[in-house]
Design a protein around this motif. Structure first.
Motif, PDB file in Angstrom:
ATOM      1  N   VAL A   1       6.710  16.561   2.356  1.00  0.00           N
ATOM      2  CA  VAL A   1       6.266  15.621   3.378  1.00  0.00           C
ATOM      3  C   VAL A   1       5.362  16.371   4.366  1.00  0.00           C
ATOM      4  O   VAL A   1       5.541  17.567   4.605  1.00  0.00           O
ATOM      5  N   HIS A   2       4.378  15.703   4.906  1.00  0.00           N
ATOM      6  CA  HIS A   2       3.385  16.266   5.825  1.00  0.00           C
ATOM      7  C   HIS A   2       2.483  17.281   5.125  1.00  0.00           C
ATOM      8  O   HIS A   2       1.729  17.987   5.802  1.00  0.00           O
ATOM      9  N   ALA A   3       2.552  17.398   3.827  1.00  0.00           N
ATOM     10  CA  ALA A   3       1.778  18.394   3.091  1.00  0.00           C
ATOM     11  C   ALA A   3       1.114  17.728   1.886  1.00  0.00           C
ATOM     12  O   ALA A   3       1.446  16.589   1.541  1.00  0.00           O
ATOM     13  N   PRO A   4       0.179  18.418   1.238  1.00  0.00           N
ATOM     14  CA  PRO A   4      -0.391  17.861   0.009  1.00  0.00           C
ATOM     15  C   PRO A   4       0.674  17.658  -1.066  1.00  0.00           C
ATOM     16  O   PRO A   4       1.683  18.360  -1.107  1.00  0.00           O
ATOM     17  N   ASN A   5       0.419  16.670  -1.928  1.00  0.00           N
ATOM     18  CA  ASN A   5       1.256  16.396  -3.103  1.00  0.00           C
ATOM     19  C   ASN A   5       2.670  15.963  -2.736  1.00  0.00           C
ATOM     20  O   ASN A   5       3.646  16.339  -3.401  1.00  0.00           O
ATOM     21  N   GLU A   6       2.788  15.152  -1.694  1.00  0.00           N
ATOM     22  CA  GLU A   6       4.085  14.567  -1.352  1.00  0.00           C
ATOM     23  C   GLU A   6       4.640  13.800  -2.550  1.00  0.00           C
ATOM     24  O   GLU A   6       3.914  13.148  -3.289  1.00  0.00           O
ATOM     25  N   ARG A   7       5.955  13.905  -2.714  1.00  0.00           N
ATOM     26  CA  ARG A   7       6.600  13.215  -3.836  1.00  0.00           C
ATOM     27  C   ARG A   7       7.942  12.666  -3.383  1.00  0.00           C
ATOM     28  O   ARG A   7       8.484  13.018  -2.330  1.00  0.00           O
ATOM     29  N   VAL A   8       8.519  11.784  -4.217  1.00  0.00           N
ATOM     30  CA  VAL A   8       9.890  11.347  -4.032  1.00  0.00           C
ATOM     31  C   VAL A   8      10.526  11.239  -5.415  1.00  0.00           C
ATOM     32  O   VAL A   8       9.850  10.892  -6.398  1.00  0.00           O
ATOM     33  N   VAL A   9      11.801  11.585  -5.507  1.00  0.00           N
ATOM     34  CA  VAL A   9      12.537  11.519  -6.766  1.00  0.00           C
ATOM     35  C   VAL A   9      13.175  10.138  -6.869  1.00  0.00           C
ATOM     36  O   VAL A   9      14.095   9.812  -6.106  1.00  0.00           O
ATOM     37  N   VAL A  10      12.693   9.336  -7.791  1.00  0.00           N
ATOM     38  CA  VAL A  10      13.121   7.935  -7.864  1.00  0.00           C
ATOM     39  C   VAL A  10      14.613   7.781  -8.153  1.00  0.00           C
ATOM     40  O   VAL A  10      15.282   6.960  -7.511  1.00  0.00           O
ATOM     41  N   PRO A  11      15.224   8.515  -9.089  1.00  0.00           N
ATOM     42  CA  PRO A  11      16.666   8.351  -9.284  1.00  0.00           C
ATOM     43  C   PRO A  11      17.489   8.592  -8.022  1.00  0.00           C
ATOM     44  O   PRO A  11      18.550   7.975  -7.854  1.00  0.00           O
ATOM     45  N   LEU A  12      17.006   9.463  -7.132  1.00  0.00           N
ATOM     46  CA  LEU A  12      17.729   9.649  -5.874  1.00  0.00           C
ATOM     47  C   LEU A  12      17.597   8.434  -4.976  1.00  0.00           C
ATOM     48  O   LEU A  12      18.557   8.033  -4.299  1.00  0.00           O
ATOM     49  N   LEU A  13      16.408   7.823  -4.943  1.00  0.00           N
ATOM     50  CA  LEU A  13      16.259   6.590  -4.172  1.00  0.00           C
ATOM     51  C   LEU A  13      17.172   5.492  -4.710  1.00  0.00           C
ATOM     52  O   LEU A  13      17.743   4.707  -3.939  1.00  0.00           O
ATOM     53  N   LEU A  14      17.324   5.438  -6.032  1.00  0.00           N
ATOM     54  CA  LEU A  14      18.212   4.438  -6.613  1.00  0.00           C
ATOM     55  C   LEU A  14      19.662   4.715  -6.219  1.00  0.00           C
ATOM     56  O   LEU A  14      20.432   3.786  -5.945  1.00  0.00           O
ATOM     57  N   LYS A  15      20.039   5.986  -6.188  1.00  0.00           N
ATOM     58  CA  LYS A  15      21.380   6.338  -5.718  1.00  0.00           C
ATOM     59  C   LYS A  15      21.549   5.958  -4.239  1.00  0.00           C
ATOM     60  O   LYS A  15      22.595   5.472  -3.815  1.00  0.00           O
ATOM     61  N   GLY A  16      20.512   6.210  -3.444  1.00  0.00           N
ATOM     62  CA  GLY A  16      20.581   5.828  -2.037  1.00  0.00           C
ATOM     63  C   GLY A  16      20.723   4.332  -1.860  1.00  0.00           C
ATOM     64  O   GLY A  16      21.463   3.855  -0.977  1.00  0.00           O
ATOM     65  N   ALA A  17      19.998   3.556  -2.665  1.00  0.00           N
ATOM     66  CA  ALA A  17      20.111   2.101  -2.594  1.00  0.00           C
ATOM     67  C   ALA A  17      21.517   1.648  -2.975  1.00  0.00           C
ATOM     68  O   ALA A  17      22.092   0.748  -2.346  1.00  0.00           O
ATOM     69  N   GLU A  18      22.079   2.272  -3.994  1.00  0.00           N
ATOM     70  CA  GLU A  18      23.448   1.927  -4.367  1.00  0.00           C
ATOM     71  C   GLU A  18      24.416   2.237  -3.230  1.00  0.00           C
ATOM     72  O   GLU A  18      25.307   1.434  -2.907  1.00  0.00           O
ATOM     73  N   ALA A  19      24.242   3.398  -2.590  1.00  0.00           N
ATOM     74  CA  ALA A  19      25.124   3.766  -1.482  1.00  0.00           C
ATOM     75  C   ALA A  19      25.020   2.754  -0.347  1.00  0.00           C
ATOM     76  O   ALA A  19      26.041   2.352   0.232  1.00  0.00           O
TER      77      ALA A  19
ATOM     78  N   LEU B   1       4.394  10.353  -6.826  1.00  0.00           N
ATOM     79  CA  LEU B   1       3.616  11.228  -5.963  1.00  0.00           C
ATOM     80  C   LEU B   1       2.599  10.407  -5.190  1.00  0.00           C
ATOM     81  O   LEU B   1       1.867   9.597  -5.771  1.00  0.00           O
ATOM     82  N   GLY B   2       2.534  10.627  -3.887  1.00  0.00           N
ATOM     83  CA  GLY B   2       1.578   9.944  -3.039  1.00  0.00           C
ATOM     84  C   GLY B   2       2.005  10.063  -1.590  1.00  0.00           C
ATOM     85  O   GLY B   2       3.192  10.280  -1.293  1.00  0.00           O
ATOM     86  N   ARG B   3       1.039   9.924  -0.684  1.00  0.00           N
ATOM     87  CA  ARG B   3       1.369  10.031   0.735  1.00  0.00           C
ATOM     88  C   ARG B   3       2.243   8.849   1.164  1.00  0.00           C
ATOM     89  O   ARG B   3       1.912   7.699   0.938  1.00  0.00           O
TER      90      ARG B   3
END
Length: 493
Positions: free
Chosen positions: A453-471, A136-138
């Motif tokens: 995104v563009h709102a309070p409490n922006e987050r990203v799901v790390v396992p999805l980023l790892l899947k994206g990196a693999e792709a 979580l973070g901007r």
């Protein structure tokens, strides 16, 4: 497939594959995931708010951080473009060992949105925290997480292939003004056209449909925004002394706004739909197959709306992705404070925006709106129409385009499930990049529409980023294959 679950040093659950030679990219991503998360947290701590002049020094610091990380990763060519009025952009190139291999340019941005209202954040926006499998973070999702994802992908690709250089020449172009509307992007592309030359653009600032329903984006809507102002006299006047005897600009503007749509939501601007490109039957089939729960969608995306609404004959996804819109973003006139003030206002203003689809052009819609306003301006009222910039054109690529089909195949390898095509309802500089570089543009991202995104409490799901990196790691290998490379470079734009 044998899998094992482990908790890495960052406290995030990730998945690695043991003993499966078909997935060396996945194993390489898993092995590098600790340092990936640590680097992302470090980058998020830099408050690179591009729209705020008070943070321009932080945007420069963000660019330098990225350049330093690229050099540490072994990229042989790294530059910070800090020339002229544009905020700093980062360029990097890692040539393939084979000079005949395709060249791929990855586009993203390192500037972030303001954090207002800061009191709505559950933690300081630039002190990122880990919660379960989320960061979580901007900027975690938009767009530092996805840019970092592509850095990880190159490292994983090299590790998986045992090569010292990627299978395709990989270039990065990470601008610092996307959240400001990319006002200097055209000049950057023109000034650095030789360095940015490529066979394909991969656009990172995009998302999946849902966590369990991965998709490949095939387009974004364009946007045009402006103001309509109606003027009566030069001053507000007492309604008891002039009411009923002079035109009221607020009433006149309300009638114009009411005339903008019919009762079913169709836009009533003459000629507005003339250039609208319909989606293909295949695209509509893919959209219809995606999961959709109206109550859930309204709760997460509808701002508390009680039901969906829109142009008849189209699903909610089609209304969002492949149909144009005209929206009233704000109305203001006269006295809006507490109590009553009996006046006829001197002026009234409507802020309005259009989302455009292929093959609509912002300049033509601008003319159509001006004609619509002229048609609905009554005697005794003076109208002014102004626009914010020249607008952003829409962009779409066929699902059958060879590189696009390869992106889907790479995502299917990473997610171990079928991947469908979708589009995005928002806007971005994809059409500008494609037009000025003259090559196809495809999308590869791994964030979610509800990442705040563009709102309070922006987050990203790390396992999805790892899947994206693999792709992406799969993609660099696949694009170098002789048949795909030939089709990529021979296919017309």
């Amino acid at each position: 497939m044998p899998t094992r679950r482990r908790r890495d040093r960052a406290g995030l659950l990730s998945t690695s594959v043991a003993g499966d030679s078909r997935h060396p990219e996945r194993a390489a991503v898993a092995a590098l995931s600790d340092s990936f998360v640590a680097g992302l947290l470090e980058w998020i701590r830099i408050p690179s708010i591009g729209v705020d002049p008070g943070h321009h020094a932080d945007v420069r610091r963000s660019a330098e951080w990225l350049a330093g990380r690229l050099r540490a990763d072994g990229w042989p060519e790294v530059e910070v473009w800090d020339d002229g009025p544009a905020l700093p952009a980062v360029f990097a190139c890692w040539p393939a060992a084979d000079p005949q291999a395709p060249t791929v340019l990855v586009y993203g941005h390192h500037d972030v949105q303001p954090v207002d209202p800061v009191e709505r954040w559950q933690h300081p926006p630039f002190e990122p925290v880990i919660s379960g499998d989320e960061v979580l973070g901007r900027g975690a999702s938009d767009d530092k997480g996805q840019v970092a994802m592509h850095l990880l992908a190159v490292k994983a690709h090299l590790e998986a292939t045992g090569q010292n250089a990627p299978s395709v020449t990989v270039k990065l172009f990470i601008e610092g003004e996307e959240e400001s509307g990319s006002p200097h992007l055209r000049k950057l592309l023109e000034d650095h056209g030789n360095a940015l030359g490529c066979d394909l653009v991969v656009f990172t600032d995009t998302s999946l449909h849902e966590r369990d329903a991965p998709t490949v984006n095939t387009g974004q809507r364009g946007v045009l925004g402006g103001e309509i102002m109606f003027f009566g006299g030069t001053d507000d006047v007492h309604s008891g002394r002039a009411g009923g005897a002079i035109p009221n600009p607020a009433t006149a503007l309300a009638k114009l706004v009411a005339a903008l749509h019919d009762d079913e939501g169709r836009i009533q601007v003459d000629g507005f739909y003339d250039d609208v490109r319909e989606p293909t039957a295949r695209e509509r089939e893919d959209y219809a197959a995606l999961p959709f729960d109206e109550a859930s969608w309204l709760a997460n995306n509808g701002g508390g709306a009680r039901k969906t609404f829109g142009e008849p004959g189209y699903s909610t996804f089609e209304r969002l992705w492949v149909r144009p819109t005209a929206e009233v973003n704000g109305l203001h006139s006269g006295y809006t404070g507490p109590g009553l003030k009996t006046i006829i206002p001197a002026s009234a203003t409507a802020k309005i925006s259009f989302r455009l689809v292929p093959d609509q052009r912002p300049e033509k819609v601008r003319e159509q709106l001006e004609q619509f306003v002229a048609k609905h301006t009554p005697d005794g009222i003076r109208a002014e129409v102004s626009f914010r910039g020249t607008g952003v054109p829409p962009y779409a690529i066929s699902p059958d385009q060879p590189a696009n089909a390869t992106v889907r195949e790479a995502l299917e390898l990473a997610f171990d499930q079928p991947v469908r095509f979708a589009r995005a309802g928002g806007s971005g500089p994809a059409a500008v990049l494609q037009a000025l570089l003259g090559v196809p543009l495809v999308y590869l991202g791994a964030t979610l529409p509800d990442d705040r995104v563009h709102a309070p409490n922006e987050r990203v799901v790390v396992p999805l980023l790892l899947k994206g990196a693999e792709a992406a790691a799969h993609l660099w290998r696949m694009l170098a294959q002789a048949e795909i490379a030939k089709r990529l470079t021979d296919e017309p734009v």
